[in-house]
Write a protein that holds these residues in place. Sequence first.
Motif, PDB file in Angstrom:
ATOM      1  N   MET A   1       1.534   4.172  -2.843  1.00 54.14           N
ATOM      2  CA  MET A   1       1.214   5.566  -2.560  1.00 54.14           C
ATOM      3  C   MET A   1       2.413   6.470  -2.817  1.00 54.14           C
TER       4      MET A   1
ATOM      5  N   LEU B   1       0.834  -1.203   0.000  1.00 55.70           N
ATOM      6  CA  LEU B   1       0.000   0.000   0.000  1.00 55.70           C
ATOM      7  C   LEU B   1       0.867   1.250   0.000  1.00 55.70           C
ATOM      8  N   PHE B   2       1.870   1.276   0.883  1.00 59.15           N
ATOM      9  CA  PHE B   2       2.670   2.487   1.000  1.00 59.15           C
ATOM     10  C   PHE B   2       3.601   2.668  -0.187  1.00 59.15           C
TER      11      PHE B   2
ATOM     12  N   GLY C   1      -3.328   1.550  -3.890  1.00 57.58           N
ATOM     13  CA  GLY C   1      -2.758   2.648  -3.106  1.00 57.58           C
ATOM     14  C   GLY C   1      -2.399   3.829  -3.998  1.00 57.58           C
TER      15      GLY C   1
END
Lengths: 258, 158
Positions: A66, A62-63, A167
């Motif tokens: 992002m 996810l990060f 993300g």
Amino acid sequence: MEQLAQLGRIGISTLERLGRGHVLLLHMLSGVTALLVRPKLLIAQIHSVGVLSMLIITVSGLFVGMVLALQGYYILSQFGAEETLGVMVAASLVRELGPVVTGLLFAGRAGSALTAEIGLMKATEQLSGLEMMAIDPIKRILTPRFMAGLISMPLLAALFSAIGVIGGHFVGVGLLGVDDGAYWSQMQAKIDLHEDIFNGVIKSIVFGFVCTWIALFQGHDCVPTSEGVSRATTRTVVHSALAVLCLDFVLTALMFGE
Amino acid sequence: MVQMRTMEIMVGAFMAAGFVALFFLAMQVSNLSGLNGGEGYHITARFDNIGGLKVRSPVSMAGVRIGRVSDISFDNTTYEAVVTMLVDSNHKTIPDDTFAKIYTAGLLGEQYIGLDPGGSEKFLTEGGKVSLTQSALVLEEIIGQFLFSKAEEGGNNE
């Protein structure tokens, strides 16, 4: 003369380790048919290798997605090409970051645990105990773990890439205002099923194979003391990380080179 | 025994999540969903220069994608590029005097074929030919023409 002999010793012991590693691999693979009869062993190992790694894989996926969207937007907006953000995020995740970062995390999270587990089993003579009961410890203990790593790794990598794309969508479309339709349609236009996604899956299978093999071999081959186990665990992480990064270069050159 | 059962469920959920992720990548991220199995009909057009047009480039009419380029070949006798397009089967009413032009999406974007409909009552069918075409604009040629016209202007002023 002494130095020459020392060099020779290092060379011979390296070759010996390499040979033992391959013998162990063949031994583990010979146990695969026996494993089909007892799938519960495999399920328990997929749980400890795959399911328990899911949290770290999904959160880092996810990060990473992002951050890719943030960085990509910053650069692409200078050329007025924000619409290609989806392509950039998806291509870098599916081709490179998905398999590689998952491989590194997998080596750190699951590989070190495998080495420590096998090493302690050896140190506390549980493996010899199994042998005394006429059970082949490699087929009974190592093969299920090896197969679990081989199965879990591509699934984890796919999970990583998929969550990363979501993300990236969250940051790119939700926060930075890239057009939702352009994000997906550009991605679908540019990402090829065979060229990008299948090659990424092949990469992750190779990394899973190598990482699990290194982890199990280091555990099985360690000096059966507390110091030996700790050294073997360190070696697992270092060797796996190096193997993943070097193999990634080779595989990328083979797959995406002309 | 209960613990084994929860473990099995969790492993099942993990594997399902992995396969869902793979499926998501295959369907949503890649170009698989855009292929739609080759339903439609083929039309061909000849261009003097197709620029950076590629197989799978979009074919659009009024800015809406109605098909894709399915094949690009070279005619050895007329030295033209022969572009075969697969138009979706729900767009059957393209006049046979349609004008095909190669456009570029944005300054650095990919190239695509834009179709401008003519006024004919006859429609293109499988194997139909678009005879009115305009080649891709090659940036170097435009700059060359621009410089040439500027130089001519300069010459006239003297």
